[in-house]
Design an enzyme around this catalytic site. Structure first.
Site, PDB file in Angstrom:
ATOM      1  N   GLN A  31      41.148  38.978  48.939  1.00 10.08           N
ATOM      2  CA  GLN A  31      42.596  39.272  48.591  1.00 10.08           C
ATOM      3  C   GLN A  31      43.198  38.372  48.805  1.00 10.08           C
ATOM      4  OE1 GLN A  31      44.128  43.042  49.616  1.00 10.08           O
ATOM      5  NE2 GLN A  31      45.880  42.713  48.408  1.00 10.08           N
ATOM      6  N   ASP A  32      44.188  37.686  47.503  1.00 13.14           N
ATOM      7  CA  ASP A  32      45.241  36.641  47.574  1.00 13.14           C
ATOM      8  C   ASP A  32      44.379  35.164  48.339  1.00 13.14           C
ATOM      9  OD1 ASP A  32      46.357  38.686  47.000  1.00 13.14           O
ATOM     10  OD2 ASP A  32      48.118  38.456  48.588  1.00 13.14           O
ATOM     11  N   ASP A  88      43.835  39.996  43.196  1.00 14.52           N
ATOM     12  CA  ASP A  88      45.088  38.981  42.715  1.00 14.52           C
ATOM     13  C   ASP A  88      44.469  37.860  43.440  1.00 14.52           C
ATOM     14  OD1 ASP A  88      46.262  41.312  41.971  1.00 14.52           O
ATOM     15  OD2 ASP A  88      47.358  41.793  43.776  1.00 14.52           O
ATOM     16  N   THR A 116      51.795  37.239  54.186  1.00 17.08           N
ATOM     17  CA  THR A 116      51.086  36.511  53.229  1.00 17.08           C
ATOM     18  C   THR A 116      51.226  35.107  53.179  1.00 17.08           C
ATOM     19  OG1 THR A 116      51.080  38.841  52.052  1.00 17.08           O
ATOM     20  CG2 THR A 116      50.312  36.754  50.782  1.00 17.08           C
ATOM     21  N   TRP A 126      52.257  41.109  38.491  1.00 13.78           N
ATOM     22  CA  TRP A 126      53.106  41.434  39.553  1.00 13.78           C
ATOM     23  C   TRP A 126      54.579  41.344  39.527  1.00 13.78           C
ATOM     24  CZ3 TRP A 126      53.464  36.699  43.692  1.00 13.78           C
ATOM     25  CH2 TRP A 126      54.066  37.226  44.890  1.00 13.78           C
TER      26      TRP A 126
END
Length: 564
Positions: free
Chosen positions: A377-378, A399, A325, A469
């Site tokens: 996502q992200d 998120d 990530t 988180w």
């Protein structure tokens, strides 16, 4: 973002006491500045038992001696962890590419920690009274050191084939985070910031609208005025608030100074001092298939495009394709004072590829203005340090605003997209792990909306304001418009009861069909705020000290509340 979490519980009374310390003005003139027992000093930290194992016992000393000692210990643990990471990397021929990427992330983060801790140690070496800017910098950097270690550990844990490495280093990471947490507690309770003075000129002389209040009726007229002024400042070559030392142009057709953004960044000066002006890179309209990484030595760099959806920087790295990530972003920046304006940053991997970052920002005193960030996502990784986003668009699903920076989004648009079948949307996933960190996500005067694909769907997708988180996840929505896409509960759990009593989530003076708090979650850490003073700490001036560094960027902002 890894789905793994720490499940450690925290005494709730300690949580309430620490919240009071965090959100009250710092007053370090109490008895800890005088000789005090080690037990009494350690009891103010999040890890009293561990602290007592690390400092001289049965000795009367003061908080400053222990603060300096534990910061040196924090530095030593970072150096030992870096040595261990380097040893693993030296045998990389036997490792998978995914493990190597995770180890390289750790190497990058731990080198940063060593630099930050060395700077803090030098700052407090001979004094207990700091300039306010020195105090705020040191507090931010200590918070970032903890975040960096957590990011490294989470990245390794997310790689299943790295379990042997993770298990071997687990105790070192745990001890390293605890000693940094002890250092941060000692620093916040021991060092005294002097009266705040601007790093630059008085804000009322430079931008008279930065702290005013406005009614909802005239806000959009003000927004247009400020945006127009901001554009004019950014188009200038040195007038107004913005000082430009040099301007270069990126144009793929060869008519500018460079044909790629990366070449222009490489040519920018290194280690520009604060107040010396910006190196401005003008990027003409076009699609740039580049992965941008602006290192910490490229300080006070400004990149200005020709507008959202005109200047587009795009990539498609994702976790599913073997990236971590942390190293999946299309655009990453860690250089202090960075300013990005008038551009779109995309990650086109798509919802099916899971975590895929468009922007990762770990640059202190950084800001983005009139930009668009697009992913699923992200999307936007507000990793660490102090950040500000003004009139930006953020698109995503799960998120899609996450990380552990101290960050304010002002007058931005959050567009939730259509996720994969069976998934739900969460706008934020804030990652505060230590109760004393000065971090959190503040969303002020923003529009919470459905993107076109979600708006045109069958309406079964659930969208939430956020989920925790990490243990002390901190997010506030202030003076924002929430459309009907928001689930009445407002917030989603991460896993079971994890962090529901230790998080801090709040809503204040929001409007729109999704803002009704009647059926919100009943978690201990969730708050419906009716008194503005209870969220005043999350305004631009208070939360990120924006009135003292945003002025020179030319980016408009409001330091306090938007509406009277």
């Amino acid at each position: 973002m890894s789905i793994s979490t720490f499940s450690s519980c925290t005494n709730f009374l300690l949580f309430l006491v620490a919240i009071h310390l965090i959100f009250s003005p710092v007053n370090a003139s109490f008895s800890f500045s005088k000789p005090t027992s080690s037990d009494a000093l350690c009891d103010i930290t999040p890890y009293p038992k561990f602290c007592k194992s690390q400092v001289p016992r049965n000795k009367s000393t003061n908080i400053h001696d222990y603060g300096r000692l534990t910061i040196q210990k924090s530095l030593a643990t970072s150096e030992l962890l870096l040595s261990a990471i380097n040893r693993y990397l030296s045998s990389k021929n036997s490792l998978s590419q995914t493990i190597i990427f995770a180890l390289l992330d750790c190497q990058f983060l731990l080198i940063s920690n060593i630099d930050l801790l060395s700077s803090i140690a030098e700052t407090i070496k001979t004094t207990i009274t700091l300039q306010s800017s020195e105090y705020e910098d040191s507090e931010t950097w200590l918070s970032t050191v903890i975040t960096n270690k957590q990011t490294c550990f989470d990245g390794l844990k997310a790689v299943s084939s790295a379990s042997a490495i993770t298990n071997h280093l687990s105790a070192s990471f745990s001890n390293g985070n605890m000693i940094c947490g002890v250092s941060l507690a000692f620093f916040k309770n021991g060092w005294i910031p002097s009266k705040r003075k601007s790093r630059f000129l008085d804000e009322t002389e430079r931008f008279p609208f930065s702290t005013a209040k406005y009614t909802r009726k005239n806000l959009w007229d003000l927004k247009f005025y400020e945006s127009t002024i901001g554009r004019k400042l950014l188009q200038s070559s040195g007038g107004g608030n913005v000082s430009i030392t040099e301007t270069v142009v990126v144009n793929p057709d060869g008519s500018g100074n460079y044909t790629t953004i990366n070449d222009a960044i490489l040519a920018a000066p290194n280690n520009t001092k604060s107040g010396k002006g910006y190196y401005l890179i003008r990027v003409v309209a076009g699609v740039y298939e580049e992965y941008i990484s602006i290192a910490s030595n490229k300080r006070y760099l400004m990149i200005v495009g020709d507008g959202k959806n005109q200047t587009i920087i795009t990539g498609n790295h994702s976790v599913d394709d073997g990236w971590t990530t942390f190293n999946s972003p299309t655009f990453a920046v860690t250089a202090q004072g960075f300013v990005g304006v008038n551009m779109t940053i995309r990650n086109t991997a798509g919802a099916i590829k899971n975590q895929a970052v468009a922007l990762r920002n770990g640059a202190d005193l950084s800001t983005f203005y009139l930009c668009s960030f697009e992913g699923y996502q992200d999307t936007l990784y507000a990793h660490s340090m102090r950040q500000f986003y003004r009139e930006c668009d953020i698109y995503g699903t799960i998120d899609y605003i996450f990380g552990n920076a101290a960050v304010v989004f002002q007058m931005c648009n959050m567009f939730s997209r259509l996720p994969l079948e069976g998934q739900f949307n969460t706008i934020t996933a804030q990652g505060k792990t230590d109760i004393n960190q000065n971090t959190g996500t503040s969303i002020q005067g923003c529009n919470i909306l459905a993107a076109s694909d979600l708006a045109l769907s069958n309406g079964t997708t659930q969208t939430y304001l956020g989920r925790p988180w990490k243990n002390y996840s901190t997010t506030v929505y202030v003076e924002s418009f929430m459309d009907s896409l928001i689930n009445p509960a407002g917030w989603a759990p991460w896993s079971g009861n994890f962090a529901l009593s230790t998080l801090y989530y709040a809503e204040f003076n929001n409007t729109g069909p999704g803002s009704n708090t009647m059926h919100r979650v009943n978690w201990t850490g969730y708050h419906v705020i009716t008194n503005a003073s209870d969220v005043a700490n999350f305004t631009v001036s208070n939360f990120i000290e924006g009135s003292f560094w945003l002025l020179v960027t030319g980016v408009p902002f409001i330091g306090g509340f938007l509406f009277s």
